[in-house]
Design a protein around this motif. Structure first.
Motif, PDB file in Angstrom:
ATOM      1  N   GLN A 190      24.917  60.062  63.067  1.00  0.00           N
ATOM      2  CA  GLN A 190      25.156  61.159  64.010  1.00  0.00           C
ATOM      3  C   GLN A 190      23.867  61.583  64.703  1.00  0.00           C
ATOM      4  OE1 GLN A 190      26.963  64.666  62.246  1.00  0.00           O
ATOM      5  NE2 GLN A 190      26.088  65.978  63.820  1.00  0.00           N
ATOM      6  N   SER A 191      22.769  61.696  63.953  1.00  0.00           N
ATOM      7  CA  SER A 191      21.496  62.139  64.523  1.00  0.00           C
ATOM      8  C   SER A 191      20.944  61.114  65.505  1.00  0.00           C
ATOM      9  CB  SER A 191      20.490  62.395  63.399  1.00  0.00           C
ATOM     10  OG  SER A 191      20.955  63.389  62.511  1.00  0.00           O
ATOM     11  N   VAL A 192      21.051  59.833  65.156  1.00  0.00           N
ATOM     12  CA  VAL A 192      20.569  58.777  66.049  1.00  0.00           C
ATOM     13  C   VAL A 192      21.375  58.772  67.340  1.00  0.00           C
ATOM     14  CG1 VAL A 192      20.400  56.274  66.352  1.00  0.00           C
ATOM     15  CG2 VAL A 192      19.603  57.336  64.229  1.00  0.00           C
ATOM     16  N   ARG A 193      22.674  58.892  67.228  1.00  0.00           N
ATOM     17  CA  ARG A 193      23.512  58.918  68.432  1.00  0.00           C
ATOM     18  C   ARG A 193      23.179  60.126  69.309  1.00  0.00           C
ATOM     19  NH1 ARG A 193      29.170  57.189  65.396  1.00  0.00           N
ATOM     20  NH2 ARG A 193      28.909  54.917  65.614  1.00  0.00           N
ATOM     21  N   THR A 194      22.847  61.246  68.681  1.00  0.00           N
ATOM     22  CA  THR A 194      22.505  62.449  69.450  1.00  0.00           C
ATOM     23  C   THR A 194      21.266  62.224  70.300  1.00  0.00           C
ATOM     24  OG1 THR A 194      23.495  63.943  67.819  1.00  0.00           O
ATOM     25  CG2 THR A 194      21.813  64.875  69.276  1.00  0.00           C
ATOM     26  N   VAL A 195      20.197  61.677  69.696  1.00  0.00           N
ATOM     27  CA  VAL A 195      18.940  61.529  70.450  1.00  0.00           C
ATOM     28  C   VAL A 195      18.991  60.366  71.435  1.00  0.00           C
ATOM     29  CG1 VAL A 195      17.590  62.595  68.605  1.00  0.00           C
ATOM     30  CG2 VAL A 195      17.823  60.107  68.665  1.00  0.00           C
ATOM     31  N   LEU A 196      19.930  59.446  71.242  1.00  0.00           N
ATOM     32  CA  LEU A 196      20.044  58.310  72.158  1.00  0.00           C
ATOM     33  C   LEU A 196      21.036  58.552  73.291  1.00  0.00           C
ATOM     34  CD1 LEU A 196      19.966  55.131  69.873  1.00  0.00           C
ATOM     35  CD2 LEU A 196      18.366  55.684  71.709  1.00  0.00           C
ATOM     36  N   PHE A 197      22.175  59.165  72.979  1.00  0.00           N
ATOM     37  CA  PHE A 197      23.277  59.183  73.936  1.00  0.00           C
ATOM     38  C   PHE A 197      23.632  60.563  74.483  1.00  0.00           C
ATOM     39  CE2 PHE A 197      24.270  55.545  71.006  1.00  0.00           C
ATOM     40  CZ  PHE A 197      23.877  54.549  71.892  1.00  0.00           C
ATOM     41  N   ASN A 198      23.160  61.639  73.857  1.00  0.00           N
ATOM     42  CA  ASN A 198      23.408  62.979  74.396  1.00  0.00           C
ATOM     43  C   ASN A 198      22.303  63.278  75.404  1.00  0.00           C
ATOM     44  OD1 ASN A 198      23.440  65.848  74.812  1.00  0.00           O
ATOM     45  ND2 ASN A 198      24.726  66.036  72.982  1.00  0.00           N
ATOM     46  N   LYS A 199      22.597  63.060  76.679  1.00  0.00           N
ATOM     47  CA  LYS A 199      21.546  63.102  77.702  1.00  0.00           C
ATOM     48  C   LYS A 199      20.832  64.448  77.790  1.00  0.00           C
ATOM     49  CE  LYS A 199      20.514  61.721  82.435  1.00  0.00           C
ATOM     50  NZ  LYS A 199      21.054  61.139  83.698  1.00  0.00           N
ATOM     51  N   PRO A 200      21.530  65.598  77.798  1.00  0.00           N
ATOM     52  CA  PRO A 200      20.807  66.879  77.873  1.00  0.00           C
ATOM     53  C   PRO A 200      19.851  67.087  76.695  1.00  0.00           C
ATOM     54  CG  PRO A 200      23.124  67.200  78.398  1.00  0.00           C
ATOM     55  CD  PRO A 200      22.999  65.803  77.878  1.00  0.00           C
ATOM     56  N   ILE A 201      20.316  66.769  75.477  1.00  0.00           N
ATOM     57  CA  ILE A 201      19.449  66.939  74.306  1.00  0.00           C
ATOM     58  C   ILE A 201      18.283  65.962  74.365  1.00  0.00           C
ATOM     59  CG2 ILE A 201      19.321  66.664  71.796  1.00  0.00           C
ATOM     60  CD1 ILE A 201      22.124  67.793  71.605  1.00  0.00           C
ATOM     61  N   ARG A 202      18.564  64.723  74.724  1.00  0.00           N
ATOM     62  CA  ARG A 202      17.502  63.711  74.804  1.00  0.00           C
ATOM     63  C   ARG A 202      16.431  64.122  75.819  1.00  0.00           C
ATOM     64  NH1 ARG A 202      16.316  58.445  73.744  1.00  0.00           N
ATOM     65  NH2 ARG A 202      15.214  57.301  75.364  1.00  0.00           N
ATOM     66  N   THR A 203      16.856  64.602  76.980  1.00  0.00           N
ATOM     67  CA  THR A 203      15.906  65.026  78.013  1.00  0.00           C
ATOM     68  C   THR A 203      15.042  66.179  77.518  1.00  0.00           C
ATOM     69  OG1 THR A 203      17.435  64.334  79.758  1.00  0.00           O
ATOM     70  CG2 THR A 203      15.696  65.885  80.369  1.00  0.00           C
ATOM     71  N   THR A 204      15.661  67.133  76.830  1.00  0.00           N
ATOM     72  CA  THR A 204      14.918  68.282  76.301  1.00  0.00           C
ATOM     73  C   THR A 204      13.900  67.851  75.251  1.00  0.00           C
ATOM     74  OG1 THR A 204      16.765  69.787  76.707  1.00  0.00           O
ATOM     75  CG2 THR A 204      15.139  70.481  75.081  1.00  0.00           C
ATOM     76  N   LEU A 205      14.312  66.973  74.349  1.00  0.00           N
ATOM     77  CA  LEU A 205      13.408  66.513  73.291  1.00  0.00           C
ATOM     78  C   LEU A 205      12.184  65.815  73.874  1.00  0.00           C
ATOM     79  CD1 LEU A 205      15.934  65.032  70.672  1.00  0.00           C
ATOM     80  CD2 LEU A 205      14.778  67.251  70.587  1.00  0.00           C
ATOM     81  N   ILE A 206      12.409  64.916  74.824  1.00  0.00           N
ATOM     82  CA  ILE A 206      11.298  64.153  75.402  1.00  0.00           C
ATOM     83  C   ILE A 206      10.357  65.071  76.181  1.00  0.00           C
ATOM     84  CG2 ILE A 206      10.734  62.373  77.107  1.00  0.00           C
ATOM     85  CD1 ILE A 206      13.281  60.903  76.221  1.00  0.00           C
ATOM     86  N   LYS A 207      10.926  66.032  76.894  1.00  0.00           N
ATOM     87  CA  LYS A 207      10.094  66.975  77.646  1.00  0.00           C
ATOM     88  C   LYS A 207       9.252  67.832  76.706  1.00  0.00           C
ATOM     89  CE  LYS A 207      10.396  71.025  80.671  1.00  0.00           C
ATOM     90  NZ  LYS A 207      11.317  71.961  81.372  1.00  0.00           N
ATOM     91  N   ASN A 208       9.871  68.360  75.656  1.00  0.00           N
ATOM     92  CA  ASN A 208       9.175  69.301  74.779  1.00  0.00           C
ATOM     93  C   ASN A 208       8.170  68.635  73.853  1.00  0.00           C
ATOM     94  OD1 ASN A 208      10.616  71.357  75.938  1.00  0.00           O
ATOM     95  ND2 ASN A 208      12.114  71.532  74.284  1.00  0.00           N
ATOM     96  N   ILE A 209       8.448  67.403  73.434  1.00  0.00           N
ATOM     97  CA  ILE A 209       7.502  66.761  72.518  1.00  0.00           C
ATOM     98  C   ILE A 209       6.178  66.482  73.223  1.00  0.00           C
ATOM     99  CG2 ILE A 209       8.074  64.315  72.911  1.00  0.00           C
ATOM    100  CD1 ILE A 209       7.991  63.975  69.838  1.00  0.00           C
ATOM    101  N   GLY A 210       6.231  66.319  74.541  1.00  0.00           N
ATOM    102  CA  GLY A 210       4.995  66.113  75.286  1.00  0.00           C
ATOM    103  C   GLY A 210       4.068  67.314  75.241  1.00  0.00           C
ATOM    104  N   THR A 211       4.637  68.518  75.064  1.00  0.00           N
ATOM    105  CA  THR A 211       3.794  69.723  75.001  1.00  0.00           C
ATOM    106  C   THR A 211       2.997  69.789  73.708  1.00  0.00           C
ATOM    107  OG1 THR A 211       5.512  71.116  73.982  1.00  0.00           O
ATOM    108  CG2 THR A 211       5.510  70.954  76.390  1.00  0.00           C
ATOM    109  N   LEU A 212       3.373  68.991  72.707  1.00  0.00           N
ATOM    110  CA  LEU A 212       2.663  68.981  71.427  1.00  0.00           C
ATOM    111  C   LEU A 212       1.609  67.879  71.357  1.00  0.00           C
ATOM    112  CD1 LEU A 212       5.691  69.605  69.032  1.00  0.00           C
ATOM    113  CD2 LEU A 212       4.005  71.267  69.827  1.00  0.00           C
ATOM    114  N   SER A 213       1.433  67.155  72.458  1.00  0.00           N
ATOM    115  CA  SER A 213       0.440  66.086  72.494  1.00  0.00           C
ATOM    116  C   SER A 213      -0.900  66.623  72.986  1.00  0.00           C
ATOM    117  CB  SER A 213       0.914  64.963  73.422  1.00  0.00           C
ATOM    118  OG  SER A 213      -0.073  63.964  73.551  1.00  0.00           O
ATOM    119  N   HIS A 214      -1.979  66.148  72.379  1.00  0.00           N
ATOM    120  CA  HIS A 214      -3.343  66.538  72.768  1.00  0.00           C
ATOM    121  C   HIS A 214      -4.158  65.261  72.991  1.00  0.00           C
ATOM    122  CE1 HIS A 214      -2.794  70.822  71.613  1.00  0.00           C
ATOM    123  NE2 HIS A 214      -1.969  70.303  70.732  1.00  0.00           N
TER     124      HIS A 214
END
Length: 400
Positions: free
Chosen positions: A343-367
């Protein structure tokens, strides 16, 4: 100019030293003409004093760093006679060796990555009043780093949350982020997928549990193969000890799957871990600080399963930082099983709104400048400048 590095206890305490070493060498070439006259401007000598195993020796030999094995004592969180022998024999021996080596080298500054292996050299630096930088990658400071914090000249941390958790030392704490090896992430995703035998248009899931936390993830992945391999290719880092058993079990399960996507297994990847991360469209990972920093740098959609047995439960704390930033899906290790993993893998791969949010937000934690900033702070310490931070945190400052 002479710099001593120290750390050890796990690979996570050594891996970030590589980009720091590269940054030190680069900045020395750029700024050596501006160094004070009492510092040797002709050459930069970098040493390592800490726990060394065979892999550690290869690591520092490859980097051209002269390394010396300094024993130390580990405080185990369970009754053990090894703890007693460590603190009666190994730690005193390590302190004597560290004092001797530090006196012979007499560096201009020391960089301590933490871990119990860093204790003797860090104490020796404090004894000789050599300025030293203490780095903490985890969201929750480790026991050794908490002991060393009062003695450190400056403390660098991976997360703002770590700084807020060290109220007594906020004035000398700088949020730099966690150094990553940027050169590992320069390949295009299409080329990276081909490198591991996947087609360019194929979705790829990377699973990496680390050497300590692979067994539980391996079991969950094997149980999930009938569901996952009909949808995605899998690049599975099993941990060296588990590779053959996982391969055998996977072959049995794949025999019952009609036209599965490719399933690639490796025990461990070092120089090609960056390409593996680039190849992935989603990643299932433990919550080691360096691994999460690499995911943030590559901006990946990730599922985090913290290692329940990690010291002081620091992996849950690391995962909580990403969860609070809406930068990852976090699965409790107690609840991990086939259904929840799929279920979790399908969420991050195929749920487009959640996937877009995750990719956008994880970039803010990069230094991306973490290694540069730590190297710059090290040079400042070497010339007698100890940066003092404002009491109110304004985000990650630049040390340039």
């Amino acid at each position: 100019m002479r710099i001593v590095l120290t750390g050890g206890g796990s690979g996570g305490h050594l891996t970030p030293l590589e980009p720091i070493i590269d940054a030190l060498r680069l900045q020395f070439r750029e700024y050596r003409g501006r160094l004070p006259v009492w510092i040797d401007r002709e050459r930069l000598d970098i040493y390592f004093l800490g726990i060394l195993d065979a892999e550690g020796e290869k690591f520092f030999t490859r980097l051209g760093v002269k390394a010396f094995n300094i024993p130390s004592g580990k405080l185990r969180r369970y009754p053990s006679t090894l703890t007693i022998s460590d603190f009666l024999f190994r730690l005193p021996l390590g302190l004597l060796k560290a004092l001797w080596r530090m006196w012979v080298i007499m560096p201009d500054a020391v960089v301590s990555k933490g871990g119990y292996g860093s204790l003797p050299a860090s104490l020796a630096a404090a004894y000789y009043r050599v300025p030293f930088l203490l780095h903490e990658s985890d969201a929750l400071s480790g026991l050794t780093n908490r002991w060393l914090a009062p003695l450190a000249t400056v403390i660098t941390v991976g997360y703002v949350a770590t700084r807020h958790g060290a109220e007594r030392y906020k004035q000398k704490t700088v949020v730099t982020g966690i150094p990553v090896r940027a050169e590992l992430f320069r390949e295009e995703q299409t080329a990276a997928k081909k490198r591991f035998g996947f087609s360019p248009d194929e979705l790829v899931l990377l699973v990496m549990g680390g050497s300590q936390g692979a067994e539980q993830l391996n079991r969950a992945v094997l149980e999930s193969l009938p569901s996952l391999l009909t949808e995605v290719g899998i690049l599975h880092l099993t941990g060296p000890r588990h590779l053959e058993n996982v391969r055998a079990a996977a072959q049995e399960r794949m025999a019952h799957i009609s036209r599965p996507h490719p399933y690639r297994t490796f025990g461990y990847l070092s120089d090609t871990i960056g390409q593996a991360i680039i190849a992935a469209d989603a990643v299932v990972t433990r919550a080691g600080a360096t691994a999460l920093a690499e995911m943030a740098y590559a901006r990946k959609a990730i599922v985090i399963v913290p290692l329940a047995s990690a010291a002081q439960d620091h992996q849950r704390q690391n995962a909580a930082v990403f969860e609070a930033a809406e930068a990852a899906v976090v699965v409790s290790p107690e609840n991990l099983g086939r259904a929840l993993l799929v279920q979790s893998v399908r969420t991050v791969l195929f749920n487009k709104p959640i996937r877009t949010t995750l990719i956008k937000n994880i970039g803010t934690l990069s230094h991306p400048r973490a290694a540069h900033d730590i190297a710059a702070l090290t040079f400042k310490l070497a010339v007698g400048l100890a940066p003092i931070q404002p009491a109110v945190d304004a985000g990650p400052p630049s040390a340039s």
